[in-house]
Design a protein around this motif. Sequence first.
Motif, PDB file in Angstrom:
ATOM      1  N   GLU A   5       0.609  -1.081  -0.130  1.00 45.91           N
ATOM      2  CA  GLU A   5      -0.202   0.046  -0.133  1.00 45.91           C
ATOM      3  C   GLU A   5       0.867   1.458  -0.183  1.00 45.91           C
ATOM      4  OE1 GLU A   5      -3.825  -1.666   2.169  1.00 45.91           O
ATOM      5  OE2 GLU A   5      -2.442  -0.301   3.061  1.00 45.91           O
ATOM      6  N   GLN A   6       0.212   2.231  -0.548  1.00 48.45           N
ATOM      7  CA  GLN A   6       1.078   3.872  -0.828  1.00 48.45           C
ATOM      8  C   GLN A   6      -0.109   4.460  -0.749  1.00 48.45           C
ATOM      9  OE1 GLN A   6       3.826   1.807  -4.713  1.00 48.45           O
ATOM     10  NE2 GLN A   6       4.872   3.882  -3.046  1.00 48.45           N
ATOM     11  N   ASN A   7       0.642   5.684  -0.386  1.00 46.37           N
ATOM     12  CA  ASN A   7      -0.810   6.694  -0.333  1.00 46.37           C
ATOM     13  C   ASN A   7       0.010   7.122  -1.578  1.00 46.37           C
ATOM     14  OD1 ASN A   7      -1.503   9.347  -1.083  1.00 46.37           O
ATOM     15  ND2 ASN A   7      -1.386   9.757   1.229  1.00 46.37           N
ATOM     16  N   SER A   8      -1.609   7.696  -2.400  1.00 48.85           N
ATOM     17  CA  SER A   8      -2.090   7.827  -3.668  1.00 48.85           C
ATOM     18  C   SER A   8      -1.218   9.211  -4.764  1.00 48.85           C
ATOM     19  CB  SER A   8      -3.055   7.523  -5.215  1.00 48.85           C
ATOM     20  OG  SER A   8      -3.509   8.228  -3.913  1.00 48.85           O
ATOM     21  N   GLY A   9      -1.527  10.175  -3.321  1.00 44.50           N
ATOM     22  CA  GLY A   9      -0.465  11.690  -3.663  1.00 44.50           C
ATOM     23  C   GLY A   9      -1.701  12.235  -4.367  1.00 44.50           C
ATOM     24  N   PRO A  10      -1.874  13.678  -4.752  1.00 43.26           N
ATOM     25  CA  PRO A  10      -0.556  13.581  -5.350  1.00 43.26           C
ATOM     26  C   PRO A  10       0.793  14.421  -4.133  1.00 43.26           C
ATOM     27  CG  PRO A  10      -1.514  15.256  -5.906  1.00 43.26           C
ATOM     28  CD  PRO A  10      -2.471  13.979  -5.743  1.00 43.26           C
ATOM     29  N   TYR A  25       3.780  -3.096   3.897  1.00 42.02           N
ATOM     30  CA  TYR A  25       3.372  -4.203   3.024  1.00 42.02           C
ATOM     31  C   TYR A  25       2.719  -5.063   3.914  1.00 42.02           C
ATOM     32  CZ  TYR A  25       7.704  -5.748   5.026  1.00 42.02           C
ATOM     33  OH  TYR A  25       8.775  -5.218   6.302  1.00 42.02           O
ATOM     34  N   SER A  26       1.892  -6.357   3.326  1.00 44.38           N
ATOM     35  CA  SER A  26       1.711  -7.257   4.520  1.00 44.38           C
ATOM     36  C   SER A  26       1.867  -8.876   4.369  1.00 44.38           C
ATOM     37  CB  SER A  26      -0.119  -7.420   3.939  1.00 44.38           C
ATOM     38  OG  SER A  26      -0.446  -8.375   2.978  1.00 44.38           O
ATOM     39  N   ASP A  27       2.622  -9.202   3.847  1.00 43.86           N
ATOM     40  CA  ASP A  27       3.570 -10.241   4.066  1.00 43.86           C
ATOM     41  C   ASP A  27       4.164  -9.788   5.281  1.00 43.86           C
ATOM     42  OD1 ASP A  27       4.516 -12.718   3.778  1.00 43.86           O
ATOM     43  OD2 ASP A  27       4.891 -12.607   1.097  1.00 43.86           O
ATOM     44  N   ARG A  28       4.583 -10.313   6.134  1.00 48.79           N
ATOM     45  CA  ARG A  28       5.972 -10.065   7.356  1.00 48.79           C
ATOM     46  C   ARG A  28       7.258 -11.177   6.329  1.00 48.79           C
ATOM     47  NH1 ARG A  28       5.857  -8.161  11.065  1.00 48.79           N
ATOM     48  NH2 ARG A  28       3.836  -7.751  12.193  1.00 48.79           N
ATOM     49  N   SER A  52      17.928  -4.862   3.978  1.00 46.92           N
ATOM     50  CA  SER A  52      17.685  -5.318   5.756  1.00 46.92           C
ATOM     51  C   SER A  52      17.473  -4.326   5.801  1.00 46.92           C
ATOM     52  CB  SER A  52      19.549  -5.819   6.027  1.00 46.92           C
ATOM     53  OG  SER A  52      19.889  -5.531   5.264  1.00 46.92           O
ATOM     54  N   ASN A  53      17.150  -4.742   7.558  1.00 45.52           N
ATOM     55  CA  ASN A  53      16.956  -2.885   8.078  1.00 45.52           C
ATOM     56  C   ASN A  53      17.812  -1.325   8.385  1.00 45.52           C
ATOM     57  OD1 ASN A  53      14.646  -3.883   9.220  1.00 45.52           O
ATOM     58  ND2 ASN A  53      14.682  -4.817  10.987  1.00 45.52           N
ATOM     59  N   GLY A  54      17.245  -0.876   8.381  1.00 46.17           N
ATOM     60  CA  GLY A  54      17.872   0.282   8.297  1.00 46.17           C
ATOM     61  C   GLY A  54      18.028   0.831   7.035  1.00 46.17           C
ATOM     62  N   ASP A  55      18.400   2.207   7.044  1.00 43.66           N
ATOM     63  CA  ASP A  55      18.525   2.858   6.141  1.00 43.66           C
ATOM     64  C   ASP A  55      20.177   2.410   4.836  1.00 43.66           C
ATOM     65  OD1 ASP A  55      18.461   6.576   7.839  1.00 43.66           O
ATOM     66  OD2 ASP A  55      16.868   4.140   7.254  1.00 43.66           O
ATOM     67  N   LYS A  56      19.795   3.420   3.636  1.00 46.14           N
ATOM     68  CA  LYS A  56      20.707   2.665   2.169  1.00 46.14           C
ATOM     69  C   LYS A  56      20.518   4.183   1.992  1.00 46.14           C
ATOM     70  CE  LYS A  56      21.439  -0.023  -1.624  1.00 46.14           C
ATOM     71  NZ  LYS A  56      20.707  -0.522  -2.155  1.00 46.14           N
ATOM     72  N   GLU A  57      22.436   4.923   1.819  1.00 43.90           N
ATOM     73  CA  GLU A  57      21.769   5.998   0.876  1.00 43.90           C
ATOM     74  C   GLU A  57      22.279   5.573  -0.078  1.00 43.90           C
ATOM     75  OE1 GLU A  57      23.029   9.365   3.071  1.00 43.90           O
ATOM     76  OE2 GLU A  57      23.777  10.164   1.761  1.00 43.90           O
ATOM     77  N   ASP A  58      21.645   6.123  -1.657  1.00 44.58           N
ATOM     78  CA  ASP A  58      22.485   6.773  -2.803  1.00 44.58           C
ATOM     79  C   ASP A  58      22.042   7.428  -3.459  1.00 44.58           C
ATOM     80  OD1 ASP A  58      22.158   4.757  -6.091  1.00 44.58           O
ATOM     81  OD2 ASP A  58      23.602   6.454  -5.380  1.00 44.58           O
ATOM     82  N   GLY A  59      23.509   8.874  -3.574  1.00 45.06           N
ATOM     83  CA  GLY A  59      23.813  10.470  -3.612  1.00 45.06           C
ATOM     84  C   GLY A  59      22.227  11.128  -2.737  1.00 45.06           C
ATOM     85  N   ARG A  60      20.872  11.458  -3.896  1.00 40.02           N
ATOM     86  CA  ARG A  60      20.074  11.958  -3.035  1.00 40.02           C
ATOM     87  C   ARG A  60      18.760  11.421  -2.074  1.00 40.02           C
ATOM     88  NH1 ARG A  60      16.898  15.347  -6.019  1.00 40.02           N
ATOM     89  NH2 ARG A  60      17.326  14.091  -7.912  1.00 40.02           N
ATOM     90  N   PHE A  61      18.871   9.924  -2.681  1.00 37.38           N
ATOM     91  CA  PHE A  61      18.205   9.179  -2.199  1.00 37.38           C
ATOM     92  C   PHE A  61      17.990   8.425  -0.905  1.00 37.38           C
ATOM     93  CE2 PHE A  61      15.181   9.645  -5.561  1.00 37.38           C
ATOM     94  CZ  PHE A  61      16.332  10.329  -7.007  1.00 37.38           C
ATOM     95  N   THR A  62      17.939   8.343   0.022  1.00 34.29           N
ATOM     96  CA  THR A  62      16.978   7.403   1.477  1.00 34.29           C
ATOM     97  C   THR A  62      16.263   6.402   1.303  1.00 34.29           C
ATOM     98  OG1 THR A  62      19.166   8.314   2.782  1.00 34.29           O
ATOM     99  CG2 THR A  62      18.407   7.402   3.391  1.00 34.29           C
ATOM    100  N   LYS A  67      11.311  -3.733   9.214  1.00 40.06           N
ATOM    101  CA  LYS A  67      10.400  -5.022   8.835  1.00 40.06           C
ATOM    102  C   LYS A  67      10.007  -5.771   9.899  1.00 40.06           C
ATOM    103  CE  LYS A  67      14.037  -7.705   5.662  1.00 40.06           C
ATOM    104  NZ  LYS A  67      14.578  -9.244   5.352  1.00 40.06           N
ATOM    105  N   ALA A  68      10.188  -5.166  11.665  1.00 37.78           N
ATOM    106  CA  ALA A  68       9.124  -4.834  12.614  1.00 37.78           C
ATOM    107  C   ALA A  68       7.695  -4.551  11.939  1.00 37.78           C
ATOM    108  CB  ALA A  68       9.538  -4.742  13.612  1.00 37.78           C
ATOM    109  N   SER A  69       8.053  -3.174  11.456  1.00 33.58           N
ATOM    110  CA  SER A  69       6.337  -2.369  10.993  1.00 33.58           C
ATOM    111  C   SER A  69       5.872  -2.864   9.736  1.00 33.58           C
ATOM    112  CB  SER A  69       6.955  -1.103  11.575  1.00 33.58           C
ATOM    113  OG  SER A  69       7.407  -0.802  13.103  1.00 33.58           O
ATOM    114  N   GLN A  70       6.737  -3.080   9.172  1.00 30.27           N
ATOM    115  CA  GLN A  70       5.702  -3.227   7.620  1.00 30.27           C
ATOM    116  C   GLN A  70       6.447  -2.705   7.220  1.00 30.27           C
ATOM    117  OE1 GLN A  70       3.905  -7.562   9.773  1.00 30.27           O
ATOM    118  NE2 GLN A  70       3.162  -7.128   7.944  1.00 30.27           N
TER     119      GLN A  70
END
Lengths: 110, 117
Positions: A5-10, A25-28, A52-62, A67-70
């Motif tokens: 699920e995502q908020n459709s926006g805009p 997401y619903s599938d644990r 994996s849990n946590g942050d992953k950064e790539d340029g301006r994107f993070t 997973k616990a909160s899905q």
Amino acid sequence: QKEVEQNSGPLSVPEGAIASLNCTYSDRGSQSFFWYRQYSGKSPELIMSIYSNGDKEDGRFTAQLNKASQYVSLLIRDSQPSDSATYHCAVRGDGQNFVFGPGTRLSVLP
Amino acid sequence: GAVVSQHPSWVICKSGTSVKIECRSLDFQATTMFWYRQFPKQSLMLMATSNEGSKATYEQGVEKDKFLINHASLTLSTLTVTSAHPEDSSFYICSARDCSGRACEQYFGPGTRLTVT
């Protein structure tokens, strides 16, 4: 049924601000998580993957994964008008199938 | 990232005719490919999963006799829209799974815009 699920926006943000896109997401049992960007009239483009849990950064994107909160999110720093697009979250479960969210439309205002 | 191509990129056909769309993985082998359809301002809708050497798996509501899928090699899948009608006009996008790395990733082709007149 496995759902993403995502908020459709805009979602509208001013140029230079941080855009925050969220996905649940619903599938644990989900193992892999992806963000795709789709410009109008074009096909989706893979921009980030996170496993994996946590942050992953790539340029301006993070990408952030909890997973616990899905919950998985994508942060775009210093947003540019060229970032205006629809962002799809995708989740891959242990069954190897990818499930795509409906997408969030982002509009970065100059 | 991996490259997936589609051909043609745009096709206009008359109602009742059939159209074939090709999807190729250019720099990796894809045992699994996917076909999506996207109507204007709507989300991606998975039509079918194409497995090399076996029958495709169709999503509920997708007519397998109308949308014929052939995955004859590890780099090529084809979608044939048979007896096309105006309501089949849409953006058809294929996707291929690359499992050569640490984890499988899925890449999309550029899409084929089909207009049925």
